[in-house]
Write an enzyme that holds these catalytic residues in place. Structure first.
Site, PDB file in Angstrom:
ATOM      1  N   GLU A 113       0.840  -1.201   0.000  1.00 38.15           N
ATOM      2  CA  GLU A 113       0.000   0.000   0.000  1.00 38.15           C
ATOM      3  C   GLU A 113       0.875   1.251   0.000  1.00 38.15           C
ATOM      4  O   GLU A 113       1.996   1.230   0.519  1.00 38.15           O
ATOM      5  CB  GLU A 113      -0.879   0.001   1.263  1.00 38.15           C
ATOM      6  CG  GLU A 113      -2.307  -0.459   1.029  1.00 38.15           C
ATOM      7  CD  GLU A 113      -3.178   0.636   0.415  1.00 38.15           C
ATOM      8  OE1 GLU A 113      -2.707   1.358  -0.487  1.00 38.15           O
ATOM      9  OE2 GLU A 113      -4.327   0.759   0.836  1.00 38.15           O
ATOM     10  N   ASP A 114       0.318   2.329  -0.523  1.00 36.95           N
ATOM     11  CA  ASP A 114       1.016   3.608  -0.464  1.00 36.95           C
ATOM     12  C   ASP A 114       1.031   4.158   0.963  1.00 36.95           C
ATOM     13  O   ASP A 114       2.057   4.539   1.496  1.00 36.95           O
ATOM     14  CB  ASP A 114       0.385   4.620  -1.438  1.00 36.95           C
ATOM     15  CG  ASP A 114      -1.145   4.685  -1.346  1.00 36.95           C
ATOM     16  OD1 ASP A 114      -1.756   3.978  -0.503  1.00 36.95           O
ATOM     17  OD2 ASP A 114      -1.749   5.442  -2.137  1.00 36.95           O
ATOM     18  N   ASP A 117      -3.888   5.251   6.708  1.00 38.36           N
ATOM     19  CA  ASP A 117      -4.386   6.441   7.406  1.00 38.36           C
ATOM     20  C   ASP A 117      -5.365   5.984   8.488  1.00 38.36           C
ATOM     21  O   ASP A 117      -4.944   5.610   9.577  1.00 38.36           O
ATOM     22  CB  ASP A 117      -5.027   7.379   6.377  1.00 38.36           C
ATOM     23  CG  ASP A 117      -5.503   8.690   6.979  1.00 38.36           C
ATOM     24  OD1 ASP A 117      -5.148   8.984   8.126  1.00 38.36           O
ATOM     25  OD2 ASP A 117      -6.235   9.437   6.295  1.00 38.36           O
ATOM     26  N   PHE A 166      -2.430  16.363   4.452  1.00 40.52           N
ATOM     27  CA  PHE A 166      -2.842  15.721   3.205  1.00 40.52           C
ATOM     28  C   PHE A 166      -1.695  15.839   2.209  1.00 40.52           C
ATOM     29  O   PHE A 166      -1.238  16.928   1.891  1.00 40.52           O
ATOM     30  CB  PHE A 166      -4.129  16.340   2.637  1.00 40.52           C
ATOM     31  CG  PHE A 166      -4.702  15.467   1.565  1.00 40.52           C
ATOM     32  CD1 PHE A 166      -5.434  14.329   1.891  1.00 40.52           C
ATOM     33  CD2 PHE A 166      -4.447  15.727   0.221  1.00 40.52           C
ATOM     34  CE1 PHE A 166      -5.924  13.480   0.900  1.00 40.52           C
ATOM     35  CE2 PHE A 166      -4.937  14.885  -0.771  1.00 40.52           C
ATOM     36  CZ  PHE A 166      -5.667  13.764  -0.428  1.00 40.52           C
ATOM     37  N   ARG A 179      -0.270  12.076  -9.049  1.00 35.60           N
ATOM     38  CA  ARG A 179       0.255  10.720  -8.833  1.00 35.60           C
ATOM     39  C   ARG A 179       1.644  10.541  -9.448  1.00 35.60           C
ATOM     40  O   ARG A 179       2.410   9.693  -9.012  1.00 35.60           O
ATOM     41  CB  ARG A 179      -0.679   9.681  -9.460  1.00 35.60           C
ATOM     42  CG  ARG A 179      -2.001   9.484  -8.755  1.00 35.60           C
ATOM     43  CD  ARG A 179      -2.654   8.199  -9.253  1.00 35.60           C
ATOM     44  NE  ARG A 179      -4.066   8.109  -8.954  1.00 35.60           N
ATOM     45  CZ  ARG A 179      -4.584   7.668  -7.806  1.00 35.60           C
ATOM     46  NH1 ARG A 179      -3.787   7.296  -6.832  1.00 35.60           N
ATOM     47  NH2 ARG A 179      -5.889   7.600  -7.630  1.00 35.60           N
TER      48      ARG A 179
END
Ligand code: IMP
Ligand code: MG
Length: 196
Positions: A113-114, A117, A166, A179
């Site tokens: 996963e990136d 959160d 963010f 991205r």
């Protein structure tokens, strides 16, 4: 002629770079070393979560491939889930958009996963995939944001701890943008509309 990373101008929608290319590369290397240690002599399936994990998966797979001692063979697969839609906060709902092509049963699987959160995406994937009886199921995330965790879930391998901001770049998006940036940066607050 190539432009050095340090000379690349910051995208105008961004406030500052949080992790540059060298810091990302070092974190990916560390993830690969940890995964290698836990899978010596065994095949491993790296399962990237689209779309945010594309760069992590690609860079991690190539780092892992060269590591000795390490896995026997490294296989790749992809799945897609949606949790954020186009907003900058999770809707709290995770949907499976695209399933794996490999069977999971009996394999050693690492979810890639990136970012983790609130943890809903990873807990959804853990439940979905463990029901398919893998031999082992672990998770690797490039970035950990531990501040808003709802689901009691932790990644097995963490590259970098990220401030509660963010962020975009290196796979991470805001409304499908940014991205393709090679670094991770803080989005200017006036650029995104926070529903909270
Ligand atoms: P979780 O379900 O809240 O753990 O969120 C995981 C997903 O939310 C990631 O795969 C990202 O797509 C997205 N996400 C979480 N934080 C950020 C951020 O700061 N920028 C962009 N996307 C994020
Ligand atoms: Mg996203």
């Amino acid at each position: 002629m190539t432009t050095p990373a340090s000379a690349r101008a910051l995208h105008p929608d961004l406030e500052c770079v949080l992790f540059n290319e060298a810091e990302i590369a070092a974190a990916i290397r560390s993830l690969a070393e940890q995964i290698a240690r836990d899978h010596v002599g065994h095949d491993v399936l790296l399962l990237g979560v689209l779309k945010g994990a594309v760069h992590v998966l690609s860079d991690l797979a190539r780092e892992l491939d060269g590591l000795k001692p390490g896995p026997a063979r490294v296989y790749l697969d992809l799945m897609a889930v949606s949790s954020y839609g186009n907003a900058s906060r999770s809707s709290g709902e995770v949907r499976l958009i695209q399933d794996t092509t490999h069977a999971i049963e009996g394999r050693r699987v690492v979810i890639v996963e990136d970012i983790i959160d609130n943890g809903l995406t990873l807990s959804y994937l853990n439940a979905l995939l463990s029901a398919r009886k893998p031999l082992s199921l672990r998770s690797a995330v490039l970035l950990d944001k531990p501040y808003r965790r709802i689901a009691g879930v932790k990644a097995d391998y963490v590259g970098l701890t990220c401030p509660d901001e963010f962020i975009v770049g290196y796979g991470l998006d805001y409304q499908e943008r940014y991205r393709t940036l090679p670094y991770i940066a803080k989005l200017r607050p006036d650029i995104f509309s926070d529903p909270e």
